[in-house]
Design an enzyme around this catalytic site. Structure first.
Site, PDB file in Angstrom:
ATOM      1  N   GLY A  55      17.920   0.795 -14.474  1.00 17.45           N
ATOM      2  CA  GLY A  55      18.957   0.702 -15.493  1.00 17.45           C
ATOM      3  C   GLY A  55      18.842   1.802 -16.533  1.00 17.45           C
TER       4      GLY A  55
ATOM      5  CB  ALA B 211      12.506  -2.189  -9.303  1.00 16.65           C
ATOM      6  CG  ASP B 212      16.699  -5.138 -10.922  1.00 20.38           C
ATOM      7  OD1 ASP B 212      17.861  -5.027 -10.504  1.00 20.38           O
ATOM      8  OD2 ASP B 212      15.800  -5.709 -10.276  1.00 20.38           O
ATOM      9  N   GLY B 213      14.920  -2.734 -14.378  1.00 21.26           N
ATOM     10  CA  GLY B 213      14.906  -2.157 -15.711  1.00 21.26           C
ATOM     11  C   GLY B 213      14.737  -0.651 -15.686  1.00 21.26           C
TER      12      GLY B 213
END
Length: 416
Positions: free
Chosen positions: A192, A187-189
């Protein structure tokens, strides 16, 4: 602002740091990365990869990402990647003098990236209205778990929660097994990459359309939800909630992971009928490809047990090298299931330089992922790896007009 912090405005015209990026489509843009851990810093990393001068602003105690995961000789290895192409400064802008310094940096910035909980910056007197009063052209990316508004806005959130709520975990894993979370910051990637796109859209609006600065409200949840396929539409129209299918696809077959007789694994996808037909011909069952149902991907998916048995038995009787060569020669889609060591020796990866070697000032030559995409006219590059805590304090704050004596005092007092 505190009058005790002396700013010399003429110093902003000083020479650039030797660590700023000298090329790329974003050359000349300055980004302040006040995010921590992953999603917001990934967005800033991508901008730095394509030429932006990214200044990583950390609390004097350091970004927790410095100590997450594997380390060597006390240096976080993920940090070396996620902080590449970023100058590093320390600044506690919850203090009055820290806010003065941040405002000085904001005057010369194009982008400010942060991922504090909603309301934190406002409580420090640093909300978007204040920032835009200092610099109306500023693009502000605000990354949170659930967005700036809504019932969950104040909840503490990490990517795991987005992976759970979005439906990703519910759809991942074996059919009879538990929901499965990814073993990395998916999810962070995704957030981002989405954040970097949003910033470039805002910059285009500002610079090509005569617009002004704006605020981007980005959650970890919504970009991941957005790439998970037509789940909301399927549920709305058919009342079906997509579930777990292991390595199979509910939309076509054969599609699975198959084990060779030497314990190596391969992945096959036959989304198109022509590829599916080649697979069945290769494994010795061309008559199956002549069945009336075979031309419909959905009908093949209903018969996944049969197709997997035929394909799986053929593969299980042969070595990895034999299977890959046969599928490649037949024009059937196949790929090895690699661990990272195997990937890094693959001839295609080597040819494309998908993994590159960088010179790190702490560890010497280190290898990491290359930039995400290639541009023919304005290519990006990795100019340097993640730097030490506060390593660029002198250069950056001198550029912002802070004299040496003030810097020394602020360092003693823990402001920087």
């Amino acid at each position: 602002m505190s009058a005790s912090t002396h700013l010399n405005s003429s110093a902003t015209d000083g020479p650039p740091s030797p660590h700023t990026n000298g090329s790329g489509p974003l050359h000349g843009l300055r980004v302040l990365d006040a995010g921590f851990v992953y999603a917001a810093p990934i967005a800033a990393m991508l901008l730095g990869d394509y030429g932006a001068d990214v200044i990583k602003i950390e609390h004097p105690q350091g970004d927790p990402a410095r100590t997450h995961g594997w380390q060597k000789e006390g240096h976080g290895l993920w940090w070396k990647v996620i902080a590449r192409n970023k100058r590093t400064v320390t600044l506690n802008f919850s203090s009055a003098e820290g806010r003065v310094l941040l405002c000085a940096l904001l005057r010369e910035a194009d982008v400010f990236v942060e991922n504090f909980r909603p309301g934190v910056l406002e409580a420090w007197g640093l909300g978007p209205e204040v920032m835009h009063s200092i610099n109306p052209r500023l693009i502000i990316l605000r990354v949170t778990g659930f967005g700036q508004q809504g019932p969950y806005a104040q909840r503490r959130a990490f990517g795991t929660l987005a992976e759970a709520m979005s439906g990703f975990a519910h759809q991942t894993g074996q059919e009879t097994g538990p929901p499965t979370l990814p073993p990395f910051g998916l999810a962070d990637g995704v957030a981002g990459i989405t954040g970097a796109l949003a910033i470039t859209l805002a910059l285009y609006h500002r610079d090509a359309r005569g617009g002004k600065g704006q605020v981007i409200d980005l959650s970890l949840l919504e970009p991941l939800l957005g790439i998970l396929g037509p789940g909301p539409t399927v549920f709305d129209q058919l009342g079906i909630a997509p579930g777990r299918h292991g390595n199979r696809s509910p939309n076509n077959s054969p599609r699975n992971a198959y084990q060779c007789n030497d314990d190596r694994w391969v992945a096959i996808s036959a989304s198109s009928t022509s590829i599916a037909r080649r697979v069945l011909q290769l494994v010795g069952h061309p008559q199956i490809a002549e069945e009336p149902w075979f031309t419909h991907a959905g009908e093949r998916a209903k018969r996944a047990d049969l197709l997997d048995q035929l394909v799986g038995d053929w593969i299980a009787a042969r070595s990895f090298e034999t299977v890959v060569a046969a599928f490649t020669d037949a024009g059937a889609a196949i790929a090895p299931i690699y661990d990272i060591g195997q990937l890094m020796t693959d001839p295609h990866i080597l040819h494309r330089q998908s993994i590159i070697t960088c010179e790190d000032e702490d560890l010497g030559p280190i290898r990491m992922q290359n930039i995400f995409f290639r541009m023919s006219q304005t290519p990006g590059a990795v100019h340097f790896t993640g730097r030490r805590l506060g390593q660029d304090n002198h250069d950056v704050f001198t550029e912002a007009g802070v004299d040496g004596a003030t810097l020394a005092r602020l360092s003693r007092e823990g402001t920087i």
